[in-house]
Design a protein around this motif. Structure first.
Motif, PDB file in Angstrom:
ATOM      1  N   TYR A  67       1.472   2.422  -5.002  1.00 30.67           N
ATOM      2  CA  TYR A  67       0.821   3.543  -5.673  1.00 30.67           C
ATOM      3  C   TYR A  67       1.867   4.566  -6.066  1.00 30.67           C
ATOM      4  CZ  TYR A  67      -3.303   1.294  -3.914  1.00 30.67           C
ATOM      5  OH  TYR A  67      -4.283   0.368  -3.665  1.00 30.67           O
ATOM      6  N   GLY A 103       0.791  -1.233   0.000  1.00 28.14           N
ATOM      7  CA  GLY A 103       0.000   0.000   0.000  1.00 28.14           C
ATOM      8  C   GLY A 103       0.817   1.275   0.000  1.00 28.14           C
ATOM      9  N   CYS A 104       2.109   1.144  -0.036  1.00 30.01           N
ATOM     10  CA  CYS A 104       2.982   2.326   0.014  1.00 30.01           C
ATOM     11  C   CYS A 104       2.673   3.284  -1.148  1.00 30.01           C
ATOM     12  CB  CYS A 104       4.442   1.883  -0.048  1.00 30.01           C
ATOM     13  SG  CYS A 104       5.611   3.242   0.088  1.00 30.01           S
ATOM     14  N   ILE A 105       2.640   4.590  -0.822  1.00 29.78           N
ATOM     15  CA  ILE A 105       2.373   5.635  -1.815  1.00 29.78           C
ATOM     16  C   ILE A 105       3.680   6.366  -2.098  1.00 29.78           C
ATOM     17  CG2 ILE A 105       1.160   7.817  -2.206  1.00 29.78           C
ATOM     18  CD1 ILE A 105      -1.075   6.666  -0.357  1.00 29.78           C
ATOM     19  N   ARG A 124      -9.864   1.514   1.641  1.00 30.30           N
ATOM     20  CA  ARG A 124      -8.481   1.135   1.934  1.00 30.30           C
ATOM     21  C   ARG A 124      -7.961   1.804   3.205  1.00 30.30           C
ATOM     22  NH1 ARG A 124      -4.176   4.118   0.925  1.00 30.30           N
ATOM     23  NH2 ARG A 124      -2.199   3.130   0.405  1.00 30.30           N
ATOM     24  N   THR A 183      -5.125   2.769 -13.248  1.00 30.34           N
ATOM     25  CA  THR A 183      -5.131   4.084 -12.626  1.00 30.34           C
ATOM     26  C   THR A 183      -6.266   4.140 -11.612  1.00 30.34           C
ATOM     27  OG1 THR A 183      -6.547   4.969 -14.332  1.00 30.34           O
ATOM     28  CG2 THR A 183      -4.183   5.198 -14.668  1.00 30.34           C
ATOM     29  N   VAL A 184      -6.054   4.886 -10.556  1.00 30.78           N
ATOM     30  CA  VAL A 184      -7.107   5.071  -9.549  1.00 30.78           C
ATOM     31  C   VAL A 184      -7.253   6.556  -9.263  1.00 30.78           C
ATOM     32  CG1 VAL A 184      -6.901   2.822  -8.424  1.00 30.78           C
ATOM     33  CG2 VAL A 184      -5.396   4.674  -7.714  1.00 30.78           C
ATOM     34  N   MET A 205      -3.034   8.716 -10.211  1.00 33.07           N
ATOM     35  CA  MET A 205      -2.281   7.712  -9.473  1.00 33.07           C
ATOM     36  C   MET A 205      -2.340   6.377 -10.183  1.00 33.07           C
ATOM     37  SD  MET A 205      -2.305   7.443  -5.341  1.00 33.07           S
ATOM     38  CE  MET A 205      -4.006   7.853  -5.469  1.00 33.07           C
ATOM     39  N   TRP A 244     -11.127   3.366  -2.859  1.00 34.64           N
ATOM     40  CA  TRP A 244      -9.893   3.994  -2.395  1.00 34.64           C
ATOM     41  C   TRP A 244     -10.033   4.407  -0.916  1.00 34.64           C
ATOM     42  CZ3 TRP A 244      -4.948   4.447  -3.378  1.00 34.64           C
ATOM     43  CH2 TRP A 244      -4.213   5.433  -2.722  1.00 34.64           C
ATOM     44  N   ASP A 269     -14.748   3.677  -7.797  1.00 34.04           N
ATOM     45  CA  ASP A 269     -13.288   3.769  -7.707  1.00 34.04           C
ATOM     46  C   ASP A 269     -12.897   4.553  -6.454  1.00 34.04           C
ATOM     47  OD1 ASP A 269     -10.527   4.126  -8.247  1.00 34.04           O
ATOM     48  OD2 ASP A 269     -10.934   5.845  -9.548  1.00 34.04           O
TER      49      ASP A 269
END
Lengths: 422, 422, 422, 422
Positions: free
Chosen positions: B335, B290-292, C26, B317-318, B323, C23, C19
């Protein structure tokens, strides 16, 4: 030299001094590493050194290191209020070092002590405020024959020495230890920051949170003090004469104004500018009743004490002597800590050992550098070589158990090329 | 030159662009003051300028100022992701400036645009990343005949240019705007600090407080981002290759470790190093699920995106496209914001106008300086003259209504002498 | 009930909404854990719920959880400006939930939507500002027959409900979710703190560092905003009517003064008081030219907009419509963000999911509690049971991988005895 | 009563004590205002009071106020290490108050002193840790006949008293001064915060910046210490047993972990939990070499000193006696400040006068309240009346020159109604 003898207050304080010197050494892992190396390599073998520094536990550990490197060391005080008599005793008794320092020495004694240290006919001088350099260049010019170089600790001293060099008046090369990143980024900021607040709190036991705290000057020392005062909950005001620093202080979240605007609302004022008369007769009529004033700059002339005395009908000491209470003729009271001398030395114990560790590692390694390189140097002021800076930082990180990243060959190559695009 | 025409996305966006340009100008009081003076003095009269910058509202105001000073200006984008199409339209329609920029331009268009701007046969270049300089020195060397000088905005560009100068490859003098205190102390720190967090929050809407936030690099940009992340409640970790900076970060209260140690606990990683592959195949296996990840350094190669793609089984893409979500083969998700391009431009609006005000005041005044002094300069990289720095800071303070202290004659004299004692 | 149909803007936005809902989920690990349990235990089986909340991605996830627990859910908007049309679409299309909400609905639509949700004849109400409770108790008293209880999210709503209960006017028991530590300590402080600054920055792109930022109110929301503004480098001023809070703000390092004293120096003013007319005709003549005003309190009456309009000669929207610029008759300009409605919802995306996770976990578990315990409760306002609070905090810590200490039997015994001495 | 005589160390210290008492009074403007009123109104006329408090300068000023209010006062020490002998002398000589306290008294003396104070047969007790209450309820039950009420200063004492009340064992009403917002929000947070760090720095002179500082407990005291340690540049770790507090610490930016995880990396550990054995035999094998340990909770049993001694091969005092160095059998060194007693009293001067001003204003006003209302009170623990809290905060703000807003009639009406809509 056999006839030179130390001048200290009380030899009987040695064991107390040794206890405190050892405690400080625990927080000086870089100096510990250098000591070990100096004992083996003797890079200062047979050199005579006259050192004029605040005679504290940290300085004592630097003196040990110099001696371990082979030097003959004489130390005198750069400020009579900061001299710790137990440390002087231990240096003489436990480490066999010549000491000329007594806590609270008067002006005459002060200069006698500098001359005492200079009597060893030094090869190297080590200063904190350029006082041995000044004496050598004014009253004892004959010593210039043997001196091969020196080092200087403070911003204030470096300004004086650069001025001398610019006038062609400097008689030997000096390394400006203060220029080292591992000195001024840490000592001036974290050291002065914590210990200035420490001195004020010990002197007054006053709550900092919610008070209006004026920091005169936003150099590295000022940044440190402003940050710590904010960290303790104060409303911090910065005064400056330099527009870039003033702007930086503003964007760092501090209120910036003139001293005249700050004086009427200040609960505390601390000066750290390197200049004189930051609080003077212009401001005295404006100061808030009960304002507590201290100096954390090198010299004790940042506050115009005669002007305060002139505006006062009486004065007395409070809180056991470290603070003077002035009763102004209009009825307001002002408080001055430590007679305007460096508050962290007058009212606390100076910089914590952990920052002096790096500053004094620079002193030790720059003395070694001077001993090795003096023949290649001009009679001017030099910065600390970058490699010394990096080596000290790396030793410190290692002692803290901190590992950092290392550039890959690919990354090194990238930094060295300019033909890659976006 | 009459035949050169702009290449932009949509002329119809001009009024939206003008609205935003005017809003930014409100926060640019220094540039306002320079505009007024330039209109009167015309210090850039008849000079042609090719400017390669992020085409934002702040840049638009700089272009106005240059034009007010008498210059003929062509502007192209230093990064296609940061181009604001409405600003391009307003520059063309409302200000009569040549523009070669489209948001999201591909690599070919990107270089076509640089060449478009260079087609005016400039006297001066103005860069943000040294791209026009590079094109001039590689593909269009004939332009060197007319170019008298240039300016460069970024650390990254200055590194490239100094390298060129060291190799004797630089064809004309450059002023390194980034060296100005009023540029790098403010733009890199406060501008990058706020806008990087702004970009991350806009892209993710994730709470920063309580999260582990890794800042790769502790230069001025890194200091700014680390400070703002802490100010929003994050647990900040710093990675560095420079031991002095690493130590500074530690004493500033941040945890310092290697990227390999940080990767498994990082909720966010931001790179700001000026070097490549800060996150690469060594770290991908270690990253927390889950690291951004985002980049706030100049180029988009601080994160090794191909390596991430190679480790992924799929991606999508989200959050509306800004992203990318990578599904790694072992099931973890990563991400990446804005394809690793400057996050404050890709996901927010770049530096706030108030900091660009000073950076671009330096650009305007250094262009004026170059126009006046180019005959006296070598083909190398120059720092911004100190007087320009001080003048800009003073203009900024004045616009904020802040008055500062002025040295008295006595204080000036004191600073200039070295013979006073303790 | 089969005949009730949703009223939303555009069903076609569902996939974009989904979407974003995913998100947010999460970042909502506590709600994830509750969802899993509710699916199994069905604690809300066959209950009808009318929920009046900000229709955001986080709310959507709460609705999922309620439905997973067995409830029939109808949701309407507690504020038309915060409604996200894509979320409405996904709730209807992907989750089969009744939705009555359109972004930008007018007053008539707003109340039609509340009535639409109430048409399901709810057993439970869930409010954010007590609007369904108010409508039930004024216009639709017959619904009191079926309602067994409700929950309320905000401080503002709880104040209203306590007032109703004190007057004997409350028709069924309510749990004040806002009273939960895991709600108000986190949502009001960290959520409002970050998202208020986020809204202001998105709306203005103005640099916060160095600016004077006035925070009206120092409750939990005000504490959060003041802290984050300070963390971004602002000079923060707090205004308050409560002397204890005013003192707390002072000792936290903020300047405290009256709004009349703050108005002439404020670059930004944010209201978060729960009271009306915090900025009104007394202050308008005093405000600094260019001041940017926003509200982060529940209702849009903290700023007296009619009074500003009355003092203006003209107005227009800037920055794409989210900000109104008022030209006052004396020439000053004022800027108002989002028409004085909650700035974090009007100009950003509301509270980050990570804080709503805990607030909405309280909503879910308090609804479960009400469903189980309503027969034992009076028609008054209840605090959240302590065990729910502790359970939510423990679930959150677990999701963050944080382990904490556990009392030993010896320590428990010690805390329970009073006979031990010093 | 005429035959009761004080038991103090040295009557000759009175003038030093008076100097310090007056200095503290300067920082106690609320108590100054109460003194003036008490002198006129004599609300405690002819009441006998036994006060068991830390005998510091601030306490001395409270004693003056009580006497000014008409009371006959006997004071004993709540902790022998915090007793200031000069203050004792001045209380006896300058203020005519009975004192039973000697610095460093042993356990026998300690209880003799409590009994000495109780020998006046008090009407009111005033405690800091519930020790007179405990003695009255165990050994001297006959005193219950004359006692009409009491007050208690600390969290720890209140826990004990609530336990007694719950068991029906409490013989008279007590006001829990600690419950006052103007007490625990300020004293516990800002007072303990600053003075704990002050004590640690005075005891060690160690740099805080860059060190790992573990704060055991995140109640109001813990919050204060964590905040101040962070403000001085430490890396702060919090340990907790309460999940809500643990979560709060996390989102405030601190690292939260178990003591077992923290022990191996801690440079400092401070306990402030109100529970016993926070550092005990489980942690001793894990502690980092050189770790410095202190307690800032009420009792000296938060650190299991016998367990440390059991693991040690030798011990000695360092830094002049305030610190014990334990040489563990495995070679590690541990340092314990002030024998685990309250570090701010053992190594510094306790809370600054400015916070004790409010705490002791509560003591004075609650004693007045008890004298007036005791007939209407049950034998249980009461919170401080809200009006006292607000009045004290208002007096404090006034003394700081801070004006705050006042609700308009319109605003008061708005807060009291519930029928307005969105």
């Amino acid at each position: 030299m056999a006839t030179i003898t130390s001048d200290i207050t009380d030899h009987g304080l040695a064991s107390k001094g040794l206890d405190r010197i050892e405690w400080a050494f625990r927080e000086m892992p870089v100096l510990q590493q250098i000591l070990t190396r100096f004992e083996k390599e003797k890079p200062l073998k047979d050199l005579r050194m006259a050192c004029c520094l605040h005679v504290t536990t940290e300085t004592a550990n630097l003196m040990r290191v110099l001696k371990a490197g082979g030097a003959h060391v004489a130390v005198c005080a750069s400020n009579p209020l900061s001299t710790q008599d137990d440390v002087c005793a231990s240096l003489v008794e436990d480490f066999g070092i010549l000491v000329f320092a007594r806590h609270g020495a008067d002006r005459d004694q002060y200069y006698r002590h500098i001359n005492g240290a200079l009597d060893i006919a030094p090869h190297l001088t080590m200063d904190d405020g350029a006082d041995t350099v000044t004496v050598v260049h004014t009253e004892r010019k004959n010593l210039l024959d043997t001196i091969i170089g020196g080092t200087e600790e403070t911003t204030t001293g470096v300004v004086r020495l650069r001025q001398m060099a610019a006038e062609g008046a400097l008689g030997y090369p000096i390394v400006a230890v203060n220029d080292a990143l591992t000195k001024h980024l840490f000592d001036n900021r974290y050291g002065t920051g914590q210990s200035t607040l420490d001195g004020i709190i010990r002197a007054t036991n006053v709550l900092i949170a919610g008070k209006t705290f004026v920091c005169a000057g936003y150099g590295w020392c000022g940044k440190g003090v402003a940050s710590r005062a904010k960290g303790l909950g104060a409303h911090v005001i910065v005064t400056e004469v330099n527009p870039v620093r003033a702007l930086e202080a503003t964007l760092d979240g501090f209120n910036v104004m003139t001293m005249e605007a700050a004086a009427p609302i200040a609960d505390f004022i601390v000066t750290l500018t390197g200049d004189c008369n930051i609080i003077d007769k212009r401001h005295i009529p404006l100061l808030k009743n009960g304002c507590i004033i201290a100096n954390s700059g090198h010299f004790d002339n940042e506050i115009d004490i005669p002007a305060i005395m002139g505006a006062s009908s009486s004065e007395r000491t409070v809180r056991g002597g470290i603070m003077r209470e002035f009763s102004l003729k209009d009825g307001r009271l002002l408080y001055l800590i430590g007679d305007g001398r460096l508050v962290n030395l007058a009212a606390a114990e100076g910089h914590p050992a952990a920052v002096m560790d790096m500053s004094f590692a620079n002193q030790a390694m720059c003395s070694e550098y001077m001993a090795r390189e003096y023949k290649n140097l001009e009679k001017t002021v030099y910065s600390v070589p970058e490699t010394i800076d990096a080596e000290i930082a790396a030793m410190k990180l290692k002692s803290m158990g901190i590992a950092i990243d290392v550039l890959t060959p690919e990354q090194i190559a990238y930094l060295g090329s300019w033909q890659h695009g976006t």
